[in-house]
Design a protein around this motif. Sequence first.
Motif, short mmCIF file in Angstrom:
data_model
loop_
_atom_site.label_atom_id
_atom_site.label_comp_id
_atom_site.label_asym_id
_atom_site.label_seq_id
_atom_site.Cartn_x
_atom_site.Cartn_y
_atom_site.Cartn_z
N ASN A 1 0.81 -1.23 0.00
CA ASN A 1 0.00 0.00 0.00
C ASN A 1 0.83 1.27 0.00
OD1 ASN A 1 -1.74 -1.97 2.12
ND2 ASN A 1 -2.77 -1.24 0.29
N ARG B 1 2.60 2.86 -2.71
CA ARG B 1 2.91 2.90 -4.13
C ARG B 1 4.17 3.71 -4.41
NH1 ARG B 1 -0.25 1.74 -8.90
NH2 ARG B 1 -1.52 0.51 -7.50
N GLN C 1 -5.61 5.81 -6.07
CA GLN C 1 -5.02 5.35 -4.83
C GLN C 1 -4.56 6.55 -4.03
OE1 GLN C 1 -1.77 2.65 -5.32
NE2 GLN C 1 -2.00 1.83 -3.26
N GLY D 1 4.73 12.28 -0.68
CA GLY D 1 3.33 12.32 -1.10
C GLY D 1 3.18 11.74 -2.48
N THR D 2 2.80 12.61 -3.45
CA THR D 2 2.60 12.12 -4.82
C THR D 2 3.75 12.54 -5.73
OG1 THR D 2 1.33 14.11 -5.24
CG2 THR D 2 0.09 12.17 -4.65
N LEU E 1 -2.05 8.34 -1.73
CA LEU E 1 -0.64 8.20 -1.39
C LEU E 1 -0.30 9.00 -0.14
CD1 LEU E 1 1.09 8.48 -4.87
CD2 LEU E 1 0.45 6.45 -3.62
N LEU F 1 -3.56 12.21 -4.09
CA LEU F 1 -4.05 11.02 -4.82
C LEU F 1 -3.18 10.76 -6.03
CD1 LEU F 1 -7.87 11.47 -5.23
CD2 LEU F 1 -6.64 10.38 -3.39
N LYS F 2 -3.22 9.51 -6.46
CA LYS F 2 -2.62 9.14 -7.75
C LYS F 2 -3.72 8.44 -8.54
CE LYS F 2 0.63 8.55 -10.61
NZ LYS F 2 0.61 9.80 -11.34
N MET G 1 -5.93 3.11 1.93
CA MET G 1 -4.73 3.32 1.11
C MET G 1 -4.66 2.36 -0.07
SD MET G 1 -3.43 5.82 2.63
CE MET G 1 -1.74 6.05 2.12
N MET G 2 -5.69 1.51 -0.21
CA MET G 2 -5.68 0.55 -1.32
C MET G 2 -6.18 1.26 -2.58
SD MET G 2 -7.29 -2.76 0.55
CE MET G 2 -8.29 -2.06 1.85
N GLU G 3 -5.80 0.69 -3.71
CA GLU G 3 -6.31 1.26 -4.96
C GLU G 3 -7.82 1.03 -5.01
OE1 GLU G 3 -5.32 1.24 -9.71
OE2 GLU G 3 -3.86 0.50 -8.28
#
Lengths: 149, 323
Positions: A88, A90, B91, A139-140, B93, B153-154, B62-64
């Motif tokens: 989780n 990514r 997802q 973060g992103t 982040l 977010l992504k 936090m999961m897609e």
Amino acid sequence: MLIDLVSHYPWWIIALVLLIAELLAPGFFMIWISLAAALVGLIVLLLPTLGLLGQALLFVVLALASCYGYWGYVRPHMDRRSDQPLLNRRGEQLIGQRYVLDSAIVNGRGKARVGDSLWLVEGPDLPVGSTVEVLGVAGTTLRVQSSVG
Amino acid sequence: MTQIISLLLIALAIVFLLKALRVVPQGYEWTVEQFGRYTHTLSPGLSILVPIMQSIGRKINMMEQVLPVPSQDVITRDNAVVKVDGVVFYQVLDAAKAAYEVSNLEQAILALVMTNIRTVLGSMDLDESLSKRDVINAQLLRVVDEATHPWGLKCNRIEIKDITPPRDLVDAMAQQMKAERVKRANILEAEGFRQAAVLKAEGDKQAQILSAEGKREASFRDAEARERLAEAEAKATAMVSEAIRKGDINAINYFVATKYIDALKAMVGAPNQKIMLLPMEATGILGSLAGIAELAKSSIERQQEVKVETAQVRRPGNTPPQA
């Protein structure tokens, strides 16, 4: 009514109820409190003269001790490391990987193509198409450096 | 009294510990607020909070996640109204940003995606929008991903599920396709007939050419045959004339006479013959007969001469008679 409470039985009841609650309700942490209640029950069984207030204080002390003891001492020693520490996360999964810039890094910000999507990157100014290595993630946004090769 | 206090104490201990020890399940992150203000985020696993001061704020997944985009009417550039729906995969982040930067995350994402679907499809013709899903998806993803960055977010994927034109338009499209295919079938059929006709004509032409060639060959050979015949006749004539030149004219007369008489015999012997035809110079026959007589006479004379010669040869030493 309260006479019954001055015995070891209520503690067993409390211990069992907490244990059941622990099994039923995840996200709470009741097994140690249940253990403390069971310990109090055992002590009361051995020392029946202990008053209710004494028992209560004993329970509070034992419960806090068991929980914080587990938290501070047992857990660090017996904590099994996850075999998927980056689950989780990514962003963290990309650290150390190399990607190609989809748009040039200008003023420290650009975009890199990761899989079939784009990630914002931060790093030294680089032209389009250069390869970058991911150092970290905030973060992103990925922190990158130029990667030769 | 002490009993009540004791019971409350026990209850307090239990509640305190329940509040202090929190287990965050994998796949989630919980934000922690200290007197209502965000301080930090709890990762999956066991955490200890200070009850009363600290509390759990938001529990962020936090999961897609898959977010269905509800169907909406969109007008394309060529003024066709189509129904479009889709899905967004995103997802979180950054749990804190997702928790506090935007008040209703899903609604915000949906609003963004829906308005951008309108933007992208509004700049395309219907046919284009039906055939260029990947272009639409990529464009949507770029815009939405950019816009959702501040919320931690992504957006990994945006897919258009269905683009449904209205019933009558679909019928028209089907009709168009059918007409297209019928046209193709007719053209193919006509092409077939044409080719067949051409092939047939080719065949006829070939047949005529062959037959003409046959005739030509045949007449060539006929001519050759006649030529050969003439050559043979010429040769025969030459041989006959050679023979005549070497021999006697009366030999010819003999042949002619026999033929003359044969012809005469045929004339006379013809059935149902009421009228008897005779050559104008019937005397010619007699002439030919005379020719035969002449022939006979000359041959007899020749024989006698031969006999005399042989008699002279039989007497050796004899001088030949003096004339």
